[in-house]
Design a protein around this motif. Structure first.
Motif, PDB file in Angstrom:
ATOM      1  N   GLY A 100     -28.725   3.840 -36.525  1.00  0.00           N
ATOM      2  CA  GLY A 100     -28.708   2.250 -36.334  1.00  0.00           C
ATOM      3  C   GLY A 100     -27.686   2.193 -34.780  1.00  0.00           C
ATOM      4  N   GLU A 101     -27.532   1.053 -34.917  1.00  0.00           N
ATOM      5  CA  GLU A 101     -26.572   0.603 -33.871  1.00  0.00           C
ATOM      6  C   GLU A 101     -25.313  -0.043 -34.165  1.00  0.00           C
ATOM      7  N   LEU A 102     -24.076  -0.122 -33.467  1.00  0.00           N
ATOM      8  CA  LEU A 102     -22.924  -0.631 -33.759  1.00  0.00           C
ATOM      9  C   LEU A 102     -22.310  -1.010 -32.328  1.00  0.00           C
ATOM     10  N   ASN A 103     -22.428  -2.243 -32.388  1.00  0.00           N
ATOM     11  CA  ASN A 103     -22.072  -2.912 -30.939  1.00  0.00           C
ATOM     12  C   ASN A 103     -20.804  -3.684 -31.195  1.00  0.00           C
ATOM     13  N   LEU A 104     -19.671  -3.125 -30.536  1.00  0.00           N
ATOM     14  CA  LEU A 104     -18.353  -3.684 -30.515  1.00  0.00           C
ATOM     15  C   LEU A 104     -17.738  -4.199 -29.270  1.00  0.00           C
ATOM     16  N   ALA A 105     -16.942  -5.259 -29.259  1.00  0.00           N
ATOM     17  CA  ALA A 105     -16.042  -5.517 -28.175  1.00  0.00           C
ATOM     18  C   ALA A 105     -14.549  -5.717 -28.761  1.00  0.00           C
ATOM     19  N   ALA A 106     -13.648  -5.086 -27.825  1.00  0.00           N
ATOM     20  CA  ALA A 106     -12.315  -5.039 -28.088  1.00  0.00           C
ATOM     21  C   ALA A 106     -11.527  -5.367 -26.992  1.00  0.00           C
ATOM     22  N   VAL A 107     -10.527  -6.235 -27.321  1.00  0.00           N
ATOM     23  CA  VAL A 107      -9.613  -6.850 -26.323  1.00  0.00           C
ATOM     24  C   VAL A 107      -8.882  -5.546 -25.746  1.00  0.00           C
ATOM     25  N   SER A 108      -8.347  -5.844 -24.494  1.00  0.00           N
ATOM     26  CA  SER A 108      -7.926  -4.549 -23.848  1.00  0.00           C
ATOM     27  C   SER A 108      -6.547  -3.802 -24.359  1.00  0.00           C
ATOM     28  N   THR A 109      -6.030  -4.483 -25.196  1.00  0.00           N
ATOM     29  CA  THR A 109      -4.659  -3.688 -25.963  1.00  0.00           C
ATOM     30  C   THR A 109      -5.330  -2.888 -27.233  1.00  0.00           C
ATOM     31  N   ALA A 110      -6.321  -3.236 -27.738  1.00  0.00           N
ATOM     32  CA  ALA A 110      -6.942  -2.388 -29.047  1.00  0.00           C
ATOM     33  C   ALA A 110      -7.728  -1.257 -28.225  1.00  0.00           C
ATOM     34  N   GLN A 111      -7.776  -0.765 -27.025  1.00  0.00           N
ATOM     35  CA  GLN A 111      -8.484   0.247 -26.462  1.00  0.00           C
ATOM     36  C   GLN A 111      -7.431   1.508 -26.912  1.00  0.00           C
ATOM     37  N   ASN A 127     -25.313  10.019 -36.057  1.00  0.00           N
ATOM     38  CA  ASN A 127     -26.761   9.179 -35.679  1.00  0.00           C
ATOM     39  C   ASN A 127     -26.697   7.567 -35.264  1.00  0.00           C
ATOM     40  N   VAL A 128     -25.424   7.107 -35.473  1.00  0.00           N
ATOM     41  CA  VAL A 128     -25.180   5.950 -35.268  1.00  0.00           C
ATOM     42  C   VAL A 128     -24.893   5.732 -33.845  1.00  0.00           C
ATOM     43  N   GLN A 129     -25.597   4.818 -32.860  1.00  0.00           N
ATOM     44  CA  GLN A 129     -25.456   4.525 -31.491  1.00  0.00           C
ATOM     45  C   GLN A 129     -24.210   3.660 -31.490  1.00  0.00           C
ATOM     46  N   ILE A 130     -23.171   3.840 -30.801  1.00  0.00           N
ATOM     47  CA  ILE A 130     -22.285   3.108 -30.540  1.00  0.00           C
ATOM     48  C   ILE A 130     -21.914   2.511 -29.186  1.00  0.00           C
ATOM     49  N   ARG A 131     -21.470   1.109 -29.058  1.00  0.00           N
ATOM     50  CA  ARG A 131     -21.374   0.766 -27.671  1.00  0.00           C
ATOM     51  C   ARG A 131     -20.139  -0.124 -27.829  1.00  0.00           C
ATOM     52  N   LEU A 132     -19.085   0.169 -26.923  1.00  0.00           N
ATOM     53  CA  LEU A 132     -17.917  -0.543 -26.911  1.00  0.00           C
ATOM     54  C   LEU A 132     -17.679  -1.280 -25.633  1.00  0.00           C
ATOM     55  N   ARG A 133     -17.385  -2.405 -25.625  1.00  0.00           N
ATOM     56  CA  ARG A 133     -17.210  -3.215 -24.277  1.00  0.00           C
ATOM     57  C   ARG A 133     -15.709  -3.660 -24.528  1.00  0.00           C
ATOM     58  N   VAL A 134     -14.634  -3.249 -23.557  1.00  0.00           N
ATOM     59  CA  VAL A 134     -13.337  -3.798 -23.424  1.00  0.00           C
ATOM     60  C   VAL A 134     -13.464  -4.901 -22.410  1.00  0.00           C
ATOM     61  N   CYS A 135     -12.682  -5.943 -23.111  1.00  0.00           N
ATOM     62  CA  CYS A 135     -12.281  -7.137 -22.323  1.00  0.00           C
ATOM     63  C   CYS A 135     -11.148  -7.819 -22.620  1.00  0.00           C
ATOM     64  N   ASN A 136     -10.679  -8.979 -21.888  1.00  0.00           N
ATOM     65  CA  ASN A 136      -9.589  -9.560 -22.115  1.00  0.00           C
ATOM     66  C   ASN A 136      -9.793 -10.590 -23.368  1.00  0.00           C
ATOM     67  N   ARG A 137      -8.958 -11.432 -23.836  1.00  0.00           N
ATOM     68  CA  ARG A 137      -8.880 -12.378 -24.849  1.00  0.00           C
ATOM     69  C   ARG A 137      -9.754 -13.523 -24.596  1.00  0.00           C
ATOM     70  N   ALA A 138      -9.857 -13.722 -23.511  1.00  0.00           N
ATOM     71  CA  ALA A 138     -10.344 -15.105 -23.101  1.00  0.00           C
ATOM     72  C   ALA A 138     -12.129 -14.720 -23.376  1.00  0.00           C
ATOM     73  N   ARG A 202      -0.327  -9.810 -17.019  1.00  0.00           N
ATOM     74  CA  ARG A 202      -1.808  -9.675 -16.967  1.00  0.00           C
ATOM     75  C   ARG A 202      -2.385 -11.196 -16.560  1.00  0.00           C
ATOM     76  N   GLU A 203      -3.498 -11.124 -16.433  1.00  0.00           N
ATOM     77  CA  GLU A 203      -4.193 -12.469 -15.709  1.00  0.00           C
ATOM     78  C   GLU A 203      -4.198 -13.549 -16.982  1.00  0.00           C
ATOM     79  N   PRO A 204      -4.388 -14.913 -16.506  1.00  0.00           N
ATOM     80  CA  PRO A 204      -4.397 -15.766 -17.599  1.00  0.00           C
ATOM     81  C   PRO A 204      -5.702 -15.508 -18.373  1.00  0.00           C
ATOM     82  N   GLY A 205      -5.387 -15.621 -19.830  1.00  0.00           N
ATOM     83  CA  GLY A 205      -6.550 -15.238 -20.940  1.00  0.00           C
ATOM     84  C   GLY A 205      -6.054 -14.125 -21.491  1.00  0.00           C
ATOM     85  N   SER A 206      -5.185 -13.201 -20.939  1.00  0.00           N
ATOM     86  CA  SER A 206      -4.820 -11.980 -21.807  1.00  0.00           C
ATOM     87  C   SER A 206      -3.974 -12.478 -23.076  1.00  0.00           C
TER      88      SER A 206
END
Length: 328
Positions: A100-111, A127-138, A202-206
Motif C-alpha cells: 500500500g501507500e503511506l503519505n506523510l508530511a513532517a515539519v522540518s524539525t521532525a526530519q 512493500n509499502v510505498q512511502i512518500r515524505l514531504r518536509v515543510c514548515n509549520r504553516a 527561520r521564516e515566519p510560519g516556522s
C-alpha cells in the motif's frame, strides 16, 4: 437518478480525479498531481457531473468554488477509497505481504527523527510505498486542513476536536552559539542578552520561530536584530560561521555539539519543549497502512526515546539492506 443507473455510470477514475480537484481546489494543480492535462481533468469532472446530475464546482474568475454536492461526494469518496485500501490490505495478508501507500508530511524539525522511524517500518513492511514531504509549520497546517496526507508529523498541535494526535517524542529547542562566544563567559545570561546579538531565525510560519517569539513576548524581550534564513541547516551553518546566534532543535545540532563545533548556552526558560505528534483529521479515516504505521510507532516509542535521549550513536541495525529486491 436511480441507484443502479448511478452505479453503472460512476468510475473509480472519475472519483480519483474528483478527489484531487476537491483537495487542491484547482483543476491545474490536480492535473499536475495526477500527471494529466487540464482538459483531461475537466472532461472527467464533466462526465462525473453528468452521472450525478448535479454540478460539483464553479469557477468565478480564477477562483474555484466547491458546491454542496462536491462536499457530499467527498465524504463518500473517502469512505469508498478507504474500503478499497482495506480490501487491498486483506488481500496482501492472504498472500503473506503487506502493501500500500503511506503519505506523510513532517515539519522540518521532525526530519531528524522521522527517517529513523521509516527505516524500521520499511524493514518490517518492504512493500509499502512511502512518500515524505518536509515543510514548515504553516505549510503543515495548510496540508492538515486540506487533508492532503495520511499523517502530518508536527509539534504544537492546534486545539481542535476534529484532530486526532499521538505524541511521539519531545522536541527540545536550545540556544546555541559558536565556541568562544562572549555569552558563554557571562554571569547568568538571559534571553535579552541573546537578543542583543544578531539572531538567526527561520521564516515566519516556522515552529521554532513561533515558539521563540512566544517566549520573547512572555519575557517582554524585543527580537530586533534578526537575520532570516530558510532552513535549520542554514541557521546552523550561520552560527558556526559566526554570523549570529540562534535557537535550534537539540536533535538538529547534537552532532555539532558533540564535536565542539557549537556550544549550548544555558538561559532561563530553556529548553523550550513541545512534543512531536502524529496528526490527522478525524474526517480522514486512517487507511489500513496508516493504522499499521501508527501501531508500529507506538510499539517502538521506548526504543526511539532512549536513542535520542542518549549521546549520539548509530541506531542498532535492523538487518535489512537498503537495496531493492532483484526482479524475478
Amino acid at each position: 437518478m436511480t441507484t443502479p443507473k448511478l452505479l453503472n455510470r460512476l468510475t473509480f477514475r472519475q472519483l480519483q480525479v474528483f478527489r484531487a480537484v476537491h483537495e487542491r481546489q484547482s483543476y491545474s494543480r490536480a492535473a499536475e498531481a495526477l500527471g494529466l492535462t487540464q482538459p483531461a481533468v475537466s472532461a472527467q469532472i464533466r462526465q462525473l457531473e453528468q452521472a450525478l446530475g448535479q454540478p460539483l464546482f464553479r469557477y468565478a474568475g480564477r477562483t474555484l468554488h466547491i458546491l454542496p454536492a462536491a462536499d457530499a461526494l467527498a465524504a463518500s469518496a473517502r469512505a469508498i477509497f478507504g474500503q478499497v485500501a482495506r480490501l487491498q490490505m486483506s488481500l496482501s495478508d492472504l498472500d503473506g505481504t503487506i502493501s500500500g501507500e503511506l503519505n506523510l508530511a513532517a515539519v522540518s524539525t521532525a526530519q531528524y527523527v522521522v527517517p529513523h522511524l521509516l527505516a524500521r517500518f520499511r524493514a518490517h513492511y518492504p512493500n509499502v510505498q512511502i512518500r515524505l514531504r518536509v515543510c514548515n509549520r504553516a505549510q503543515a497546517l495548510e496540508r492538515l486542513a486540506e487533508q492532503r496526507d495520511d499523517l502530518v508529523i508536527m509539534a504544537r498541535v492546534p486545539r481542535d476536536e476534529d484532530l486526532v494526535f499521538m505524541p511521539i517524542l519531545d522536541n527540545e529547542m536550545i540556544p546555541v552559539v559558536w565556541p568562544g562566544h562572549p555569552l558563554l563567559a557571562a554571569h547568568r545570561p538571559t534571553l535579552e542578552d541573546l537578543a542583543r546579538h544578531y539572531l538567526l531565525m527561520r521564516e515566519p510560519g516556522s515552529g521554532v520561530r513561533g515558539a521563540l517569539e512566544e517566549l520573547a513576548a512572555e519575557q517582554d524581550v524585543a527580537l530586533s536584530h534578526a537575520i532570516e534564513m530558510g532552513t535549520n541547516e542554514a541557521v546552523k551553518q550561520g552560527v558556526m560561521a559566526q554570523l549570529g546566534v540562534a535557537v535550534l532543535p537539540r536533535l538538529a545540532v547534537r552532532l555539532e555539539l558533540e564535536a565542539g563545533l557549537l556550544s549550548r548556552l544555558d538561559l532561563p526558560g530553556f529548553p523550550l519543549r513541545h512534543s512531536w505528534c502524529t496528526v490527522y483529521h478525524r474526517e480522514r479515516f486512517p487507511t489500513p497502512v496508516t493504522e499499521l504505521f501508527l501501531r508500529f510507532v507506538r510499539d517502538h516509542l521506548n526504543e526511539l526515546q532512549a536513542h535520542f535521549s542518549a549521546d549520539p550513536a548509530p541506531l542498532p541495525s535492523h538487518d535489512v539492506a537498503c537495496l531493492p529486491e532483484a526482479a524475478n
